[in-house]
Design an enzyme around this catalytic site. Structure first.
Site, PDB file in Angstrom:
ATOM      1  N   GLY A 115      -6.928 -39.671  20.953  1.00  0.00           N
ATOM      2  CA  GLY A 115      -6.570 -40.828  21.778  1.00  0.00           C
ATOM      3  C   GLY A 115      -5.409 -41.647  21.250  1.00  0.00           C
ATOM      4  O   GLY A 115      -5.206 -42.783  21.693  1.00  0.00           O
ATOM      5  N   LYS A 116      -4.639 -41.089  20.335  1.00  0.00           N
ATOM      6  CA  LYS A 116      -3.509 -41.835  19.761  1.00  0.00           C
ATOM      7  C   LYS A 116      -2.494 -42.251  20.828  1.00  0.00           C
ATOM      8  O   LYS A 116      -2.102 -43.410  20.895  1.00  0.00           O
ATOM      9  CB  LYS A 116      -2.776 -40.980  18.704  1.00  0.00           C
ATOM     10  CG  LYS A 116      -3.619 -40.586  17.517  1.00  0.00           C
ATOM     11  CD  LYS A 116      -2.813 -39.799  16.481  1.00  0.00           C
ATOM     12  CE  LYS A 116      -2.259 -38.486  17.006  1.00  0.00           C
ATOM     13  NZ  LYS A 116      -3.282 -37.520  17.453  1.00  0.00           N
ATOM     14  N   SER A 184      -0.368 -37.178  11.446  1.00  0.00           N
ATOM     15  CA  SER A 184      -0.164 -37.533  10.032  1.00  0.00           C
ATOM     16  C   SER A 184      -1.445 -37.306   9.226  1.00  0.00           C
ATOM     17  O   SER A 184      -2.067 -38.263   8.763  1.00  0.00           O
ATOM     18  CB  SER A 184       0.321 -38.984   9.887  1.00  0.00           C
ATOM     19  OG  SER A 184      -0.464 -39.910  10.616  1.00  0.00           O
TER      20      SER A 184
END
Lengths: 280, 280
Positions: A115-116, A184
């Site tokens: 959901g970034k 990341s």
């Protein structure tokens, strides 16, 4: 008319009525144009010939009180030119005053499908509606431009995050609330980005969603490919995700339901507000 | 409560009063969440399983009408994941409206010592005093951060300019008037940066100063080192500078006097004003 080397800006910056002359061939001058300590403006200092000749043996010769900061100059090494830091006459604080906000980085990390991007979109929308200038740097999008030369080998992944870290630092310095949306997966790489920013300006948001939830969503169909062995080194499948230990914000399911985008965004906005980032 | 996959933002964006539910495991659905053509907001479209399976054989599968644009997906190649373009709910035009300006790039090119940084400083100051948001990207400064891994070999110089071109593109997209101050000696590299920007948004400013003037100034002492053979491949000495053929703005000496910084800056500001960049 005053004759000064073209790179001395102090008089210009402090007095718009001064008409500066620009000699063709400024002769070596004993004048010292270092920063005028009574002025808040930045002055670019001429480098005298004897200073220039010393450069060849100096590794670091910084002078933060002047506009030019010289370091890492070594004519025996390969990094021999252009290694000078230029300060400019408009600073971060000036841009923040203009924007009525403080530049910072909201770094959203988590698995693919956690959901970034959804949070990034809701957050930029929420902040924009409050009159704040934001910019979303999406890891996927950066792969099309700045990082289009990088593949997915371990060293390329490190470089991918390093460059994004450098760019968000520039945006933050510009006064923008920069929202980075990147998997990341490695703690070390994220912490290296954090270390580049002034204290407090790197706000890590951990999308703490169970792998099974992300995989069930699989919005890009990548988990399916990874499970079929068609993608190697996919985060969460055959490459690790190292969760943050001390992120500023954690987004989790409530019960077994994921918060709606606006709820996630409000959590971040409340944090930014409380920390003073939404005012100059 | 409506149940939609978490990545469908359309309802949220067009109606704040809608309370969206987020199922844990969205099952494959025949619903089509492609862009609602009656709405100006962006909708992120779910990718169906059969689409995902097709990815392995598709090189390009763009759908600009949806929030996700997939291209260059090839599981046989190395570029096999994360190659999706995310559109976001706040667009460049929204940011420009907020800032009352248009994002663009002022690319200042010229020899070392030609006055690029001086113009950049005067220009950022002049625009800031008019309430415009600017950001200066100085080639020297970028060498300390984003491009700290690059040396001065020909391929590194190309990559140096390529990355700066990508970053100024991002700033321009953010709505910022981005001022790049870089020697950028090769026409091909500058033109590649121009080609990345929308028509008109790359404004090239050529600091057309005679080499002898730049060398006499020698603010960093680098010409002296280059002439002494302590720096190899120095632009203007033993490496060529290719002047722009059709730059938007040329700064030259008037008679044998260089224009003062504020005069140079005003020339650029007048151009930006005439082209409509200083209003939304």
């Amino acid at each position: 008319m005053i004759s000064v080397p073209y790179y001395s800006l102090n008089s210009f910056l402090t007095s718009k009525s001064t008409n500066l002359g620009f000699p063709n061939f400024p002769s070596p001058s004993p004048l010292n144009f270092r920063r005028n300590l009574t002025s808040s403006s930045t002055e670019l200092a001429p480098i005298k010939a004897n200073e220039a000749s010393r450069m060849s043996s100096l590794k670091i010769n910084s002078d933060e009180s002047s506009g030019l900061i010289r370091h890492e100059v070594s004519v025996n090494g390969r990094r021999s030119e252009n290694i000078v830091w230029h300060k400019c006459s408009v600073e971060k604080s000036d841009r923040q005053e203009l924007l009525k906000q403080k530049g910072c980085v909201v770094w959203i990390t988590g698995l693919s499908g956690s959901g970034k991007s959804t949070l990034a979109c809701a957050l930029t929308r929420g902040l924009h509606s409050r009159g704040k200038l934001t910019y979303v740097l999406d890891g996927d999008n950066v792969r099309h431009g700045l990082n289009s030369d990088l593949m997915f080998q371990p060293e390329d992944r490190v470089e991918n995050i390093r460059r994004i870290g450098e760019v968000v630092k520039l945006f933050s310095d510009a006064g923008v609330i920069c929202i980075a949306s990147v998997i990341s997966p490695y703690r070390k790489d994220r912490d290296a980005c954090r270390a580049k920013l002034p204290e407090g300006d790197f706000i890590e948001v951990f999308m703490d969603m169970p792998l099974c939830v992300c995989e069930a969503r699989d919005p890009k169909g990548l988990y399916k490919l990874a499970r079929a062995g068609k993608i190697k080194g996919f985060t969460g499948v055959d490459d690790p995700y190292e969760p943050p230990l001390n992120s500023e914000i954690v987004i989790q399911q409530e019960g077994e339901v994921c918060p709606p985008p606006e709820v996630m965004a409000e959590k971040v906005i409340s944090y930014l507000d409380a920390k003073g980032y939404l005012e100059a």
